[in-house]
Design a protein around this motif. Structure first.
Motif, PDB file in Angstrom:
ATOM      1  N   ALA A  50       8.587  30.798  45.915  1.00 22.36           N
ATOM      2  CA  ALA A  50       7.653  31.865  45.558  1.00 22.36           C
ATOM      3  C   ALA A  50       6.947  31.382  44.302  1.00 22.36           C
ATOM      4  O   ALA A  50       7.575  30.753  43.445  1.00 22.36           O
ATOM      5  CB  ALA A  50       8.392  33.172  45.285  1.00 22.36           C
ATOM      6  N   PHE A  51       5.658  31.654  44.219  1.00 25.25           N
ATOM      7  CA  PHE A  51       4.955  31.154  43.040  1.00 25.25           C
ATOM      8  C   PHE A  51       3.651  31.890  42.780  1.00 25.25           C
ATOM      9  O   PHE A  51       3.067  32.499  43.668  1.00 25.25           O
ATOM     10  CB  PHE A  51       4.694  29.649  43.140  1.00 25.25           C
ATOM     11  CG  PHE A  51       3.935  29.215  44.365  1.00 25.25           C
ATOM     12  CD1 PHE A  51       2.552  29.157  44.368  1.00 25.25           C
ATOM     13  CD2 PHE A  51       4.620  28.856  45.516  1.00 25.25           C
ATOM     14  CE1 PHE A  51       1.858  28.741  45.486  1.00 25.25           C
ATOM     15  CE2 PHE A  51       3.938  28.438  46.648  1.00 25.25           C
ATOM     16  CZ  PHE A  51       2.558  28.380  46.633  1.00 25.25           C
TER      17      PHE A  51
ATOM     18  N   TRP B  75       1.741  37.062  51.085  1.00 28.30           N
ATOM     19  CA  TRP B  75       0.784  36.744  50.025  1.00 28.30           C
ATOM     20  C   TRP B  75       0.150  38.011  49.463  1.00 28.30           C
ATOM     21  O   TRP B  75      -0.584  38.709  50.152  1.00 28.30           O
ATOM     22  CB  TRP B  75      -0.268  35.819  50.599  1.00 28.30           C
ATOM     23  CG  TRP B  75      -1.312  35.337  49.664  1.00 28.30           C
ATOM     24  CD1 TRP B  75      -1.272  35.289  48.308  1.00 28.30           C
ATOM     25  CD2 TRP B  75      -2.575  34.795  50.042  1.00 28.30           C
ATOM     26  NE1 TRP B  75      -2.435  34.755  47.813  1.00 28.30           N
ATOM     27  CE2 TRP B  75      -3.250  34.433  48.861  1.00 28.30           C
ATOM     28  CE3 TRP B  75      -3.192  34.563  51.266  1.00 28.30           C
ATOM     29  CZ2 TRP B  75      -4.517  33.876  48.869  1.00 28.30           C
ATOM     30  CZ3 TRP B  75      -4.452  33.997  51.277  1.00 28.30           C
ATOM     31  CH2 TRP B  75      -5.100  33.659  50.086  1.00 28.30           C
ATOM     32  N   LEU B  76       0.436  38.273  48.213  1.00 28.45           N
ATOM     33  CA  LEU B  76      -0.207  39.358  47.483  1.00 28.45           C
ATOM     34  C   LEU B  76      -1.450  38.745  46.830  1.00 28.45           C
ATOM     35  O   LEU B  76      -1.455  38.378  45.662  1.00 28.45           O
ATOM     36  CB  LEU B  76       0.750  39.959  46.457  1.00 28.45           C
ATOM     37  CG  LEU B  76       0.302  41.224  45.746  1.00 28.45           C
ATOM     38  CD1 LEU B  76      -0.036  42.345  46.717  1.00 28.45           C
ATOM     39  CD2 LEU B  76       1.366  41.682  44.757  1.00 28.45           C
ATOM     40  N   GLU B  77      -2.468  38.581  47.655  1.00 28.49           N
ATOM     41  CA  GLU B  77      -3.653  37.804  47.281  1.00 28.49           C
ATOM     42  C   GLU B  77      -4.312  38.304  45.994  1.00 28.49           C
ATOM     43  O   GLU B  77      -4.662  37.509  45.115  1.00 28.49           O
ATOM     44  CB  GLU B  77      -4.667  37.809  48.427  1.00 28.49           C
ATOM     45  CG  GLU B  77      -5.895  36.987  48.139  1.00 28.49           C
ATOM     46  CD  GLU B  77      -6.882  36.978  49.287  1.00 28.49           C
ATOM     47  OE1 GLU B  77      -7.714  36.058  49.323  1.00 28.49           O
ATOM     48  OE2 GLU B  77      -6.848  37.896  50.149  1.00 28.49           O
TER      49      GLU B  77
ATOM     50  N   ASP C 233      -2.478  36.996  43.143  1.00 34.62           N
ATOM     51  CA  ASP C 233      -2.214  35.549  43.142  1.00 34.62           C
ATOM     52  C   ASP C 233      -0.737  35.189  43.189  1.00 34.62           C
ATOM     53  O   ASP C 233      -0.268  34.320  42.451  1.00 34.62           O
ATOM     54  CB  ASP C 233      -2.864  34.879  41.920  1.00 34.62           C
ATOM     55  CG  ASP C 233      -4.362  34.766  42.053  1.00 34.62           C
ATOM     56  OD1 ASP C 233      -4.840  34.545  43.175  1.00 34.62           O
ATOM     57  OD2 ASP C 233      -5.056  34.896  41.033  1.00 34.62           O
ATOM     58  N   PHE C 234       0.007  35.829  44.081  1.00 40.54           N
ATOM     59  CA  PHE C 234       1.432  35.520  44.190  1.00 40.54           C
ATOM     60  C   PHE C 234       1.815  35.447  45.657  1.00 40.54           C
ATOM     61  O   PHE C 234       1.397  36.284  46.461  1.00 40.54           O
ATOM     62  CB  PHE C 234       2.282  36.576  43.483  1.00 40.54           C
ATOM     63  CG  PHE C 234       3.688  36.111  43.212  1.00 40.54           C
ATOM     64  CD1 PHE C 234       3.969  35.299  42.131  1.00 40.54           C
ATOM     65  CD2 PHE C 234       4.725  36.480  44.051  1.00 40.54           C
ATOM     66  CE1 PHE C 234       5.259  34.854  41.880  1.00 40.54           C
ATOM     67  CE2 PHE C 234       6.023  36.047  43.814  1.00 40.54           C
ATOM     68  CZ  PHE C 234       6.291  35.234  42.719  1.00 40.54           C
ATOM     69  N   VAL C 235       2.607  34.438  45.996  1.00 45.60           N
ATOM     70  CA  VAL C 235       3.029  34.248  47.383  1.00 45.60           C
ATOM     71  C   VAL C 235       4.529  33.987  47.439  1.00 45.60           C
ATOM     72  O   VAL C 235       5.088  33.321  46.562  1.00 45.60           O
ATOM     73  CB  VAL C 235       2.240  33.104  48.066  1.00 45.60           C
ATOM     74  CG1 VAL C 235       2.517  31.754  47.430  1.00 45.60           C
ATOM     75  CG2 VAL C 235       2.501  33.054  49.558  1.00 45.60           C
TER      76      VAL C 235
END
Length: 166
Positions: A141-142, A118-120, A123-125
């Motif tokens: 992935a979204f 999670w690249l918090e 906002d991408f996981v």
């Protein structure tokens, strides 16, 4: 794009307006990153495997990372925020140890353990699953565009930290 993004993270693709060629454009990137046999992708020294279960001529996971499903048994619809970040998936997997990333395992209700990368801040996981004989596969992935999804991920992260400290 934020100037404080990690150097290894590319800018999102410029895909607007959405048209029939958009799927072709992003599928080329998907193939370059995950299907080129000369450029294998690894996570924690385990290879990322993409299964060839095809839907409409493309791998099922491709649709999961580019479209949003409105209902479990209905049509999938293009999600521009997911699709324009398809080029983020490989660098996020490869840079999972970067301090910007929260990487954790979580035991799902179905009994499967999934790995969240999670690249918090952006906002991408990316969600992976370890395969029975080693290696991993991409589940999805979204882009996280709802606060309730952020809360859900934070809760899973917190639970994983508590369990790993025991």
């Amino acid at each position: 794009m934020n100037k404080n993004k990690p150097r290894w993270l590319p800018d999102p693709l410029a895909l607007e307006p959405w048209n029939i060629d958009t799927y072709t454009q992003i599928y080329i990137i998907f193939c370059r990153d995950f299907k080129d046999i000369n450029k294998k992708v690894y996570f924690k020294n385990e290879r990322i495997i993409i299964f060839n279960r095809l839907l409409d001529g493309k791998e099922e996971v491709f649709w999961h990372i580019t479209d949003k499903e409105s209902h479990p048994y209905s049509e999938r619809y293009p999600d521009i925020r997911r699709a324009e970040r398809i080029n983020w998936i490989k660098p996020i997997i490869e840079n999972y140890a970067d301090p910007e990333i929260k990487c954790f395992d979580y035991l799902e209700g179905n009994g499967k353990t999934r790995t969240y990368i999670w690249l918090e801040k952006f906002d991408f996981v990316v969600i992976l699953e370890k395969l029975p004989k080693g290696n991993y596969t991409i589940i999805t992935a979204f882009y996280i565009d709802y606060e309730n999804k952020r809360r859900e991920l934070r809760k899973k992260f917190d639970i994983s930290i508590i369990k790993s400290s025991k």
